[in-house]
Design a protein around this motif. Structure first.
Motif, short mmCIF file in Angstrom:
data_model
loop_
_atom_site.label_atom_id
_atom_site.label_comp_id
_atom_site.label_asym_id
_atom_site.label_seq_id
_atom_site.Cartn_x
_atom_site.Cartn_y
_atom_site.Cartn_z
N GLY A 281 0.78 -1.23 0.00
CA GLY A 281 0.00 0.00 0.00
C GLY A 281 0.81 1.27 0.00
O GLY A 281 0.24 2.36 -0.02
N LEU A 282 2.13 1.18 0.04
CA LEU A 282 2.97 2.39 0.07
C LEU A 282 3.73 2.55 -1.23
O LEU A 282 4.52 1.68 -1.61
CB LEU A 282 3.97 2.33 1.24
N LEU A 286 3.12 8.26 -0.69
CA LEU A 286 2.66 7.87 0.65
C LEU A 286 3.83 7.42 1.51
O LEU A 286 3.89 7.73 2.71
CB LEU A 286 1.63 6.74 0.55
N GLY A 287 4.77 6.71 0.92
CA GLY A 287 5.94 6.27 1.67
C GLY A 287 6.75 7.45 2.18
O GLY A 287 7.24 7.44 3.32
N GLN A 343 -2.79 4.06 3.12
CA GLN A 343 -2.02 2.83 2.92
C GLN A 343 -2.89 1.61 3.20
O GLN A 343 -2.90 0.65 2.42
CB GLN A 343 -0.80 2.80 3.83
#
Length: 407
Positions: A281-282, A286-287, A343
């Motif tokens: 999800g990253l 987003l990460g 995420q």
């Protein structure tokens, strides 16, 4: 020897007070922001230290912020800097007096006394690397610009609803480049109705839309639909407002794209990027946000629970007598929780373990948001373990405990 410094900061000055371990005031002053003020603060502390060796003295500073050149200078000087949450400071102020009186000098005294008596309850400034700080700067600006685009888009929507509702039917995505270009070209119903298929198609092609011919016909038909309008003078005023809003949104779109590239570049150079990107999800954006808000100080989080508590994904319990309630945390880092929930919403589609854990929460009658928050909480623990051990995410290892419980 321990000295305690309360620093009540403002944009142009700092009210500071130096206190000893018994709570006795040793010195106080109002210092200017900048190099001159920092030099005077060092001189105040040196005067109290005297001839003692540097290793025999600990200076603890309480201040209601964790960033900026002043804070970095305090850390560089070797002081222990405790970032006091303004809410904590307000409650401590009430503890010292109930009159409601407040002043900058009194707040400096309160902060000094607070770090003297409760330093064990406060969090020191994180020792994040310059790389992590750089990632934080660009990711926060990128997200701020996105939030600002949402606000400006809502203003655009409200204005169109008031005088040109046909435009809302014609354009589904108000912040899209083709929509903004057409609205800038024809911001009122009369000029919009005169747009030709060729003009609309040209704009759609520049925006790289598919099915240009069909979409151009649909947009033209919607713009020529009869609707309730406003008097000419009012329509002209709204049209001028729409031109301004479209110009702002076009600029925001350009800068969001530019900042996205900066985020990807800075994040890609960080040593922890590979581990973070391995998490379900990253992606890069987003990460980067997760890294920026957690920081990369290896000693900041003693355990996975500490990281979860900081993230705001773990629940809190309120128990009194026979009553016990478990609820979500209200106070949290909005930027971090936003990234972690995003995420989790993606992870349940790409990770079998995350999906099974989500379904388990739903089976316990948890609603969508609560179940997603529990998935996010679990993913924070997994990330903590990966960062501590320097290993990439592994689907089997990450969810093995849940599989054992199910068995």
């Amino acid at each position: 020897m321990r000295l305690f410094v309360g620093d009540d900061w403002a944009e142009a000055h700092h009210d500071v007070e130096v206190m000893d371990a018994s709570g006795r005031r040793l010195a106080k002053a109002r210092l200017p922001e900048g190099v001159a003020g920092m030099a005077r603060l060092h001189a105040m502390i040196a005067e109290q230290v005297g001839d003692l060796a540097e290793e025999d003295v600990e200076v603890v500073v309480g201040i209601e912020t964790d960033r900026g050149p002043w804070v970095r200078a305090l850390v560089a000087a070797g002081y222990t800097v405790l970032a006091v949450n303004p809410l904590q400071a307000a409650r401590y102020r009430e503890r010292l007096g109930v009159s409601g009186a407040k002043s900058d000098a009194a707040d400096a005294h309160m902060l000094a006394d607070m770090v003297r008596t409760d330093s064990h309850q406060l969090r020191p400034i994180a020792g994040d690397s310059d790389q992590a700080e750089a990632v934080k700067v660009v990711t926060r600006m990128h997200k701020t610009l996105i939030w600002e685009r949402v606000r400006q888009t809502q203003r655009l929507r409200h204005a169109l609803r008031d005088y040109f509702p046909a435009a809302l039917t014609a354009f589904g995505d108000l912040d899209a480049p083709d929509t903004l270009e057409l609205l800038a070209k024809a911001p009122d119903p009369a000029s919009a109705a005169k747009l030709t298929i060729g003009q609309i198609s040209a704009v759609l092609k520049r925006a790289r839309r598919h099915n240009v011919a069909d979409k151009a016909v649909q947009i033209q038909a919607a713009l020529r639909t009869r609707h309730l309008g406003q008097p000419p003078a009012l329509t002209a005023a709204y049209a001028a407002s729409i031109r301004a809003l479209t110009a702002v949104l076009l600029t925001l779109n350009e800068q969001i794209t530019a900042m996205r590239k900066e985020v990807e570049a800075h994040f890609g150079r960080h040593p922890a990027a590979e581990i973070i990107l391995s998490q379900p999800g990253l992606g890069a954006i987003l990460g980067a946000r997760v890294l920026a808000e957690f920081g990369d100080d290896p000693n900041r989080y003693a355990c996975a629970k500490a990281r979860k508590n900081y993230a705001g994904t773990s629940p809190i319990t309120r128990a009194s007598g026979k009553k016990k309630v478990v609820i979500a945390r209200f106070v949290h880092n909005d930027r971090l929780i936003d990234a972690l929930i995003a995420q989790a919403s993606t992870a349940i589609s790409v990770s079998p373990g995350a999906r099974a854990y989500y379904d388990k929460q739903r089976a316990r009658d948890a609603d969508y948001n609560a179940a997603l928050r529990q998935v996010a909480n679990r993913l924070v623990g997994i990330l903590h373990g990966c960062l501590k051990t320097g290993t990439l995410y592994d689907e089997v290892t990450a969810w093995s405990h849940q599989a054992e419980l199910a068995a």
